[in-house]
Write a protein that holds these residues in place. Structure first.
Motif, PDB file in Angstrom:
ATOM      1  N   LEU A 172      86.651  70.474  82.367  1.00 56.13           N
ATOM      2  CA  LEU A 172      87.487  70.972  81.271  1.00 56.13           C
ATOM      3  C   LEU A 172      88.460  71.631  82.669  1.00 56.13           C
ATOM      4  O   LEU A 172      87.890  72.367  84.016  1.00 56.13           O
ATOM      5  N   PHE A 173      89.342  72.074  82.536  1.00 54.05           N
ATOM      6  CA  PHE A 173      90.934  72.638  82.328  1.00 54.05           C
ATOM      7  C   PHE A 173      91.181  73.873  82.191  1.00 54.05           C
ATOM      8  O   PHE A 173      91.833  74.656  81.416  1.00 54.05           O
ATOM      9  N   LEU A 174      91.626  75.094  83.602  1.00 54.50           N
ATOM     10  CA  LEU A 174      91.780  76.200  82.713  1.00 54.50           C
ATOM     11  C   LEU A 174      93.205  76.666  81.915  1.00 54.50           C
ATOM     12  O   LEU A 174      94.064  75.641  81.483  1.00 54.50           O
ATOM     13  N   GLY A 175      92.463  77.101  80.470  1.00 59.06           N
ATOM     14  CA  GLY A 175      93.337  76.989  79.327  1.00 59.06           C
ATOM     15  C   GLY A 175      93.779  76.299  78.399  1.00 59.06           C
ATOM     16  O   GLY A 175      94.410  75.615  77.655  1.00 59.06           O
ATOM     17  N   GLU A 176      92.817  75.181  78.574  1.00 55.09           N
ATOM     18  CA  GLU A 176      92.265  74.654  77.805  1.00 55.09           C
ATOM     19  C   GLU A 176      91.663  74.233  76.322  1.00 55.09           C
ATOM     20  O   GLU A 176      90.731  75.093  76.591  1.00 55.09           O
ATOM     21  N   GLU A 177      92.178  74.008  75.629  1.00 58.94           N
ATOM     22  CA  GLU A 177      92.095  74.282  74.112  1.00 58.94           C
ATOM     23  C   GLU A 177      90.571  73.649  73.655  1.00 58.94           C
ATOM     24  O   GLU A 177      90.895  72.250  73.907  1.00 58.94           O
ATOM     25  N   LEU A 178      89.933  74.336  73.128  1.00 59.42           N
ATOM     26  CA  LEU A 178      88.289  73.481  72.092  1.00 59.42           C
ATOM     27  C   LEU A 178      87.935  73.749  71.274  1.00 59.42           C
ATOM     28  O   LEU A 178      88.843  75.264  70.702  1.00 59.42           O
ATOM     29  N   SER A 179      88.098  73.209  69.587  1.00 56.53           N
ATOM     30  CA  SER A 179      87.482  73.480  68.620  1.00 56.53           C
ATOM     31  C   SER A 179      86.044  73.407  69.363  1.00 56.53           C
ATOM     32  O   SER A 179      85.374  72.555  69.790  1.00 56.53           O
ATOM     33  N   ILE A 180      85.137  74.018  68.059  1.00 57.55           N
ATOM     34  CA  ILE A 180      83.682  74.124  68.498  1.00 57.55           C
ATOM     35  C   ILE A 180      83.138  74.293  67.666  1.00 57.55           C
ATOM     36  O   ILE A 180      84.039  75.390  66.604  1.00 57.55           O
ATOM     37  N   PHE A 181      81.681  73.925  66.795  1.00 57.39           N
ATOM     38  CA  PHE A 181      80.859  74.704  66.065  1.00 57.39           C
ATOM     39  C   PHE A 181      79.890  74.503  66.373  1.00 57.39           C
ATOM     40  O   PHE A 181      79.064  74.302  67.793  1.00 57.39           O
ATOM     41  N   PHE A 182      79.028  75.383  65.998  1.00 54.51           N
ATOM     42  CA  PHE A 182      77.287  75.746  66.107  1.00 54.51           C
ATOM     43  C   PHE A 182      76.591  75.831  65.127  1.00 54.51           C
ATOM     44  O   PHE A 182      77.448  76.593  64.035  1.00 54.51           O
ATOM     45  N   ILE A 183      75.727  75.435  65.385  1.00 53.79           N
ATOM     46  CA  ILE A 183      74.372  75.645  63.768  1.00 53.79           C
ATOM     47  C   ILE A 183      73.130  77.412  63.784  1.00 53.79           C
ATOM     48  O   ILE A 183      72.936  77.002  64.758  1.00 53.79           O
ATOM     49  N   SER A 184      73.799  77.471  62.976  1.00 50.54           N
ATOM     50  CA  SER A 184      73.355  78.980  62.549  1.00 50.54           C
ATOM     51  C   SER A 184      71.506  78.634  61.650  1.00 50.54           C
ATOM     52  O   SER A 184      71.687  77.329  60.695  1.00 50.54           O
ATOM     53  N   GLU A 185      71.335  79.590  61.025  1.00 49.62           N
ATOM     54  CA  GLU A 185      70.103  79.740  60.289  1.00 49.62           C
ATOM     55  C   GLU A 185      70.447  78.744  58.986  1.00 49.62           C
ATOM     56  O   GLU A 185      72.104  79.367  58.728  1.00 49.62           O
ATOM     57  N   GLY A 186      69.661  78.271  58.284  1.00 40.86           N
ATOM     58  CA  GLY A 186      70.035  77.935  57.267  1.00 40.86           C
ATOM     59  C   GLY A 186      71.181  76.967  57.257  1.00 40.86           C
ATOM     60  O   GLY A 186      71.379  75.694  56.323  1.00 40.86           O
ATOM     61  N   GLY A 187      71.299  76.034  58.670  1.00 35.01           N
ATOM     62  CA  GLY A 187      71.949  74.966  58.569  1.00 35.01           C
ATOM     63  C   GLY A 187      73.413  75.052  58.677  1.00 35.01           C
ATOM     64  O   GLY A 187      74.262  74.281  58.165  1.00 35.01           O
ATOM     65  N   ILE A 188      73.928  76.614  58.480  1.00 36.88           N
ATOM     66  CA  ILE A 188      75.119  76.869  57.993  1.00 36.88           C
ATOM     67  C   ILE A 188      75.814  76.014  59.495  1.00 36.88           C
ATOM     68  O   ILE A 188      76.002  76.734  60.540  1.00 36.88           O
ATOM     69  N   LYS A 189      77.055  75.233  60.231  1.00 44.51           N
ATOM     70  CA  LYS A 189      77.998  75.274  60.902  1.00 44.51           C
ATOM     71  C   LYS A 189      78.795  75.684  61.276  1.00 44.51           C
ATOM     72  O   LYS A 189      79.445  76.525  59.479  1.00 44.51           O
ATOM     73  N   ASN A 190      79.222  77.114  62.135  1.00 40.62           N
ATOM     74  CA  ASN A 190      80.500  77.630  62.602  1.00 40.62           C
ATOM     75  C   ASN A 190      81.637  77.332  63.572  1.00 40.62           C
ATOM     76  O   ASN A 190      81.120  77.275  64.517  1.00 40.62           O
ATOM     77  N   TYR A 191      82.691  76.885  62.466  1.00 37.73           N
ATOM     78  CA  TYR A 191      83.514  77.070  63.160  1.00 37.73           C
ATOM     79  C   TYR A 191      84.591  77.899  63.948  1.00 37.73           C
ATOM     80  O   TYR A 191      84.700  78.792  63.317  1.00 37.73           O
ATOM     81  N   PHE A 192      84.702  77.419  65.689  1.00 38.41           N
ATOM     82  CA  PHE A 192      86.208  78.249  65.721  1.00 38.41           C
ATOM     83  C   PHE A 192      86.876  77.857  67.200  1.00 38.41           C
ATOM     84  O   PHE A 192      86.303  77.116  66.970  1.00 38.41           O
ATOM     85  N   ASN A 193      87.456  78.495  67.206  1.00 41.59           N
ATOM     86  CA  ASN A 193      88.295  78.349  68.090  1.00 41.59           C
ATOM     87  C   ASN A 193      88.637  78.733  69.605  1.00 41.59           C
ATOM     88  O   ASN A 193      88.591  79.946  68.774  1.00 41.59           O
ATOM     89  N   THR A 194      88.895  78.286  70.382  1.00 40.71           N
ATOM     90  CA  THR A 194      88.941  79.329  71.673  1.00 40.71           C
ATOM     91  C   THR A 194      89.807  78.525  72.924  1.00 40.71           C
ATOM     92  O   THR A 194      90.200  76.988  72.731  1.00 40.71           O
ATOM     93  N   HIS A 195      89.902  78.872  73.813  1.00 37.98           N
ATOM     94  CA  HIS A 195      90.344  78.145  75.002  1.00 37.98           C
ATOM     95  C   HIS A 195      89.341  78.518  76.827  1.00 37.98           C
ATOM     96  O   HIS A 195      88.941  78.927  76.830  1.00 37.98           O
ATOM     97  N   VAL A 196      89.300  77.750  77.792  1.00 37.60           N
ATOM     98  CA  VAL A 196      88.423  78.047  78.814  1.00 37.60           C
ATOM     99  C   VAL A 196      89.495  79.615  79.454  1.00 37.60           C
ATOM    100  O   VAL A 196      90.617  79.246  79.812  1.00 37.60           O
ATOM    101  N   THR A 197      88.978  80.226  79.851  1.00 40.22           N
ATOM    102  CA  THR A 197      89.015  81.183  80.855  1.00 40.22           C
ATOM    103  C   THR A 197      89.251  81.288  82.492  1.00 40.22           C
ATOM    104  O   THR A 197      89.469  82.045  82.879  1.00 40.22           O
ATOM    105  N   GLY A 198      88.150  81.093  82.558  1.00 43.55           N
ATOM    106  CA  GLY A 198      87.761  80.553  84.199  1.00 43.55           C
ATOM    107  C   GLY A 198      86.081  79.729  83.988  1.00 43.55           C
ATOM    108  O   GLY A 198      85.665  79.077  83.799  1.00 43.55           O
TER     109      GLY A 198
END
Length: 219
Positions: free
Chosen positions: A53-79
């Motif tokens: 990955l490169f500095l500033g690169e944009e990412l779409s991400i999900f993680f799974i929390s209790e109950g099988g809920i998918k949690n989506y968010f967008n972020t970017h590489v800061t360092g």
């Protein structure tokens, strides 16, 4: 709610499509500070290689929390952080920007079944063999002479054999989500169901459960 240390993140680079098949990489959260998550170098879920990955690169991400809920968010590489292992620093999202979607769990099993495929554009047809099948999608192997493109819609029929000797034909319309070139010159075509009747999906789920039980008995 934010993910925690040791939680797994599923990552798509520079994209906004939330189909699971496009989240090609996964990584574990190693550290957390006030503004960032520090994650391990992401690894491909299909090929097993690391993703640079490169500095500033944009990412779409999900993680799974209790109950099988998918949690989506967008972020970017800061360092980056150099430690025993190199880590990637990504910005924490605004908590209000995290969207939650109920996870649908469909069993998927390795299976070599006959699948008939029809292009929806010119109605040409061919027959192939599946790599795996499940309640949410299917993949199959094909040769170069059958040109396919990601995003293409296909009409398909699978011949499904059950343990009691019965055979079922399962029909559905699917969308090609990824094409992976294999070392032997063949291609692996990965698809998700676009249109499938509930009774057709249940036939596949029944087959998957039978295969899973068979695998357990052999283990």
């Amino acid at each position: 709610m934010f993910p925690k240390i040791n939680d797994m993140l599923y990552i798509q680079v520079a994209g906004n499509d939330h189909d699971d098949e496009f989240f090609e990489f996964k990584s574990r959260i190693a550290e957390v500070d006030a503004l960032n998550f520090l994650i391990e170098i992401p690894m491909s879920q299909t090929r097993g290689h690391l993703k640079k990955l490169f500095l500033g690169e944009e990412l779409s991400i999900f993680f799974i929390s209790e109950g099988g809920i998918k949690n989506y968010f967008n972020t970017h590489v800061t360092g980056f952080k150099e430690d025993v292992l190199r880590m990637v620093r990504i910005q924490k999202p605004d908590p209000d920007s995290i969207s939650k979607i109920q996870r649908r769990n469909y069993l998927r099993v390795k299976a070599s079944l006959e699948i008939a495929v029809k292009h929806d554009t010119d109605e040409s047809r061919f027959v192939a063999v599946t790599h795996d099948v499940g309640g949410g999608g299917v993949s199959f192997h094909t040769q170069e002479e059958h040109p396919l493109e990601e995003g293409e819609l296909l009409s398909c029929w699978i011949l499904v054999p059950y343990k009691n000797g019965e055979l079922e034909h399962v029909s559905f319309q699917s969308k090609v989500v990824r094409i992976q070139k294999m070392e032997n010159g063949r291609k692996l075509i990965m698809m998700k169901y676009e249109q499938i009747a509930d009774q057709e999906r249940q036939k596949l789920i029944k087959y998957c459960f039978e295969k899973q039980l068979e695998f357990r008995e052999m283990a």
